[in-house]
Design a protein around this motif. Structure first.
Motif, mmCIF file in Angstrom:
data_model
loop_
_atom_site.group_PDB
_atom_site.id
_atom_site.type_symbol
_atom_site.label_atom_id
_atom_site.label_comp_id
_atom_site.label_asym_id
_atom_site.label_seq_id
_atom_site.Cartn_x
_atom_site.Cartn_y
_atom_site.Cartn_z
ATOM 1 N N PRO A 9 5.194 10.230 -3.849
ATOM 2 C CA PRO A 9 4.572 10.385 -2.539
ATOM 3 C C PRO A 9 3.123 10.853 -2.715
ATOM 4 C CG PRO A 9 6.284 12.057 -2.902
ATOM 5 C CD PRO A 9 6.237 11.207 -4.126
ATOM 6 N N ALA A 10 2.176 10.181 -2.083
ATOM 7 C CA ALA A 10 0.767 10.555 -2.225
ATOM 8 C C ALA A 10 0.594 11.990 -1.758
ATOM 9 C CB ALA A 10 -0.098 9.623 -1.392
ATOM 10 N N LEU B 140 2.736 6.242 -2.745
ATOM 11 C CA LEU B 140 3.112 5.737 -1.424
ATOM 12 C C LEU B 140 2.920 6.827 -0.388
ATOM 13 C CD1 LEU B 140 6.428 3.758 -2.097
ATOM 14 C CD2 LEU B 140 4.110 2.850 -1.933
ATOM 15 N N ASP B 141 2.555 6.402 0.808
ATOM 16 C CA ASP B 141 2.434 7.323 1.928
ATOM 17 C C ASP B 141 3.809 7.955 2.168
ATOM 18 O OD1 ASP B 141 2.403 8.468 4.414
ATOM 19 O OD2 ASP B 141 1.096 6.940 5.278
ATOM 20 N N PRO B 142 3.892 9.273 2.085
ATOM 21 C CA PRO B 142 5.209 9.915 2.174
ATOM 22 C C PRO B 142 5.861 9.784 3.542
ATOM 23 C CG PRO B 142 3.462 11.559 2.170
ATOM 24 C CD PRO B 142 2.805 10.229 1.923
ATOM 25 N N LEU C 211 6.694 -3.461 -3.917
ATOM 26 C CA LEU C 211 6.876 -4.534 -4.909
ATOM 27 C C LEU C 211 5.567 -5.288 -5.142
ATOM 28 C CD1 LEU C 211 10.357 -5.963 -3.770
ATOM 29 C CD2 LEU C 211 9.880 -4.144 -5.430
ATOM 30 N N GLY C 212 4.822 -5.530 -4.074
ATOM 31 C CA GLY C 212 3.525 -6.203 -4.207
ATOM 32 C C GLY C 212 2.570 -5.360 -5.044
ATOM 33 N N ILE C 213 2.605 -4.050 -4.793
ATOM 34 C CA ILE C 213 1.732 -3.132 -5.546
ATOM 35 C C ILE C 213 2.131 -3.158 -7.029
ATOM 36 C CG2 ILE C 213 1.167 -0.674 -5.866
ATOM 37 C CD1 ILE C 213 1.374 -0.431 -2.746
ATOM 38 N N ALA D 42 5.514 -1.596 9.402
ATOM 39 C CA ALA D 42 5.572 -1.812 7.951
ATOM 40 C C ALA D 42 4.232 -2.370 7.471
ATOM 41 C CB ALA D 42 6.707 -2.765 7.600
ATOM 42 N N VAL D 43 3.661 -3.288 8.243
ATOM 43 C CA VAL D 43 2.383 -3.891 7.827
ATOM 44 C C VAL D 43 1.300 -2.812 7.736
ATOM 45 C CG1 VAL D 43 0.546 -5.486 8.529
ATOM 46 C CG2 VAL D 43 2.949 -6.183 8.707
ATOM 47 N N ARG D 44 1.259 -1.926 8.738
ATOM 48 C CA ARG D 44 0.256 -0.844 8.697
ATOM 49 C C ARG D 44 0.499 0.041 7.484
ATOM 50 N NH1 ARG D 44 0.794 -1.030 14.330
ATOM 51 N NH2 ARG D 44 2.383 0.602 14.430
ATOM 52 N N SER D 45 1.758 0.361 7.245
ATOM 53 C CA SER D 45 2.075 1.227 6.106
ATOM 54 C C SER D 45 1.690 0.535 4.798
ATOM 55 C CB SER D 45 3.569 1.559 6.157
ATOM 56 O OG SER D 45 4.146 1.578 4.896
ATOM 57 N N ALA D 46 2.004 -0.778 4.720
ATOM 58 C CA ALA D 46 1.682 -1.529 3.499
ATOM 59 C C ALA D 46 0.181 -1.490 3.237
ATOM 60 C CB ALA D 46 2.177 -2.965 3.636
ATOM 61 N N LEU D 47 -0.599 -1.728 4.287
ATOM 62 C CA LEU D 47 -2.054 -1.764 4.094
ATOM 63 C C LEU D 47 -2.565 -0.401 3.610
ATOM 64 C CD1 LEU D 47 -2.995 -3.945 7.189
ATOM 65 C CD2 LEU D 47 -3.348 -4.562 4.769
ATOM 66 N N GLY D 48 -2.002 0.673 4.183
ATOM 67 C CA GLY D 48 -2.394 2.028 3.760
ATOM 68 C C GLY D 48 -2.040 2.261 2.297
ATOM 69 N N ASN D 49 -0.839 1.835 1.904
ATOM 70 C CA ASN D 49 -0.396 2.056 0.516
ATOM 71 C C ASN D 49 -1.219 1.240 -0.477
ATOM 72 O OD1 ASN D 49 1.662 3.911 1.049
ATOM 73 N ND2 ASN D 49 3.027 2.276 1.705
#
Ligand code: SAH
Length: 290
Positions: A103-104, A127-129, A170-172, A191-198
């Motif tokens: 967790p970041a 990852l954003d916790p 997985l992409g990361i 999820a998309v917002r979270s993905a972009l942040g991560n």
């Protein structure tokens, strides 16, 4: 679709074993995540997009379990509840093979910066916790991460699609294993917002589209990663085939062992060859070549 469209069903159970049996019985009704809470009154919490929730179907499924006497309740989650839930629980760092997912901002993550995220053989993913879809704690995510590492030659220099990306873990990982390019898709706007942040947290930059398999381009990817659900995978397999280049790799998870043969048969009918498979706690992961 946004995650305020989620509902939580809470079921009273006697044990984790009971919770696992119920999970297996209701997963086909569209539930996409589960949380078991131990304690004096153990509870299995099941999450589903509200538009997919069918109380009668759930009632029928539970009526078919003779020992289930627990009763259940359902509540619609507000977006705030959803995030609050994850913020409260957060997640702990986990190691899968040579990858550590942290967790970041946590002690484990320390003040690691982008350049240090691949040290020798070790890979760190931050990852954003607050967001728990795909922290690596789920067996399916773990198996996808392990299969990717065990076959990193499939990924190095290649074009990778992370479909149903959640946190984009997985992409990361694909990017950190040296993928030539990565893109990601998820049907859920949160999820998309979270993905972009991560992706940013990990010093990376790739596209995330809010959509489903209809967003896949034809003949465009060497590797397609899909940790979704059995029914979605079966209905989208023809699209995966069109999207993958010849010789490309398809990694699938998100379904139970007992469903793996059915999925493998559909894939086989579409011209995929099964290269390897693994399972963990009743969940399966399959790797194919087109
Ligand atoms: N890839 C992550 C997350 C898996 S959870 C991991 O391996 O841990 C499954 C994700 O698929 C969720 O984020 C959900 O929103 C998304 N999803 C569900 N149905 C989908 C569909 N038809 N197309 C794309 N994404 C979908």
């Amino acid at each position: 679709m946004d995650s305020q469209d989620y509902s939580e069903v809470a079921l009273k159970v006697d044990s984790e074993e009971q919770a696992e049996i119920i999970e297996a019985m209701v997963v086909d009704l569209g539930f996409d995540s589960f949380q078991f809470e131990e304690g004096d009154e153990p509870v299995l919490r099941c999450y589903i997009q509200t538009s997919l929730f069918d109380g009668n179907a759930l009632g029928d499924a539970l009526a078919g379990i003779p020992w289930f006497k627990g009763g259940w309740s359902v509540r619609k989650l507000e977006a705030a509840d959803w995030n609050e839930e994850w913020e409260k629980n957060g997640f702990t760092a986990i190691e899968v093979g040579r990858v550590r997912v942290c967790p970041a901002g946590s002690e484990e993550a320390g003040d690691r910066v982008d350049g240090e995220s691949v040290t020798g053989d070790r890979i760190t993913i931050l990852l954003d916790p607050r967001m728990a879809f795909g922290t690596g704690h789920h067996d399916t995510t773990c198996m996808m991460m392990k299969t990717m590492q065990d076959n990193s030659e499939d990924i190095a220099g290649k074009s990778v699609m992370d479909l149903g990306c959640g946190t984009a873990v997985l992409g990361i990982l694909a990017a950190k294993l040296g993928a030539g390019s990565v893109s990601a898709v998820d049907i859920d706007a949160t999820a998309v917002r979270s993905a972009l942040g991560n992706i940013r947290l990990n010093g990376l930059d790739f596209e995330v589209v809010c959509s489903d398999a209809s967003a896949l381009k034809e003949d465009a990817y060497d590797v397609l990663l899909a940790n979704i659900h059995k029914n979605i995978i079966i209905s989208d397999l023809p699209r995966y085939r069109k999207a993958l280049r010849r010789g490309g790799r398809l990694l699938l998870s998100g379904f139970y062992d007992r469903d793996a043969d059915e999925i493998a048969a559909v894939a086989d009918g579409l011209g995929f060859t099964l290269l390897s498979s693994c399972s963990s706690n009743g969940w399966a992961c399959l790797r194919f070549c087109k």
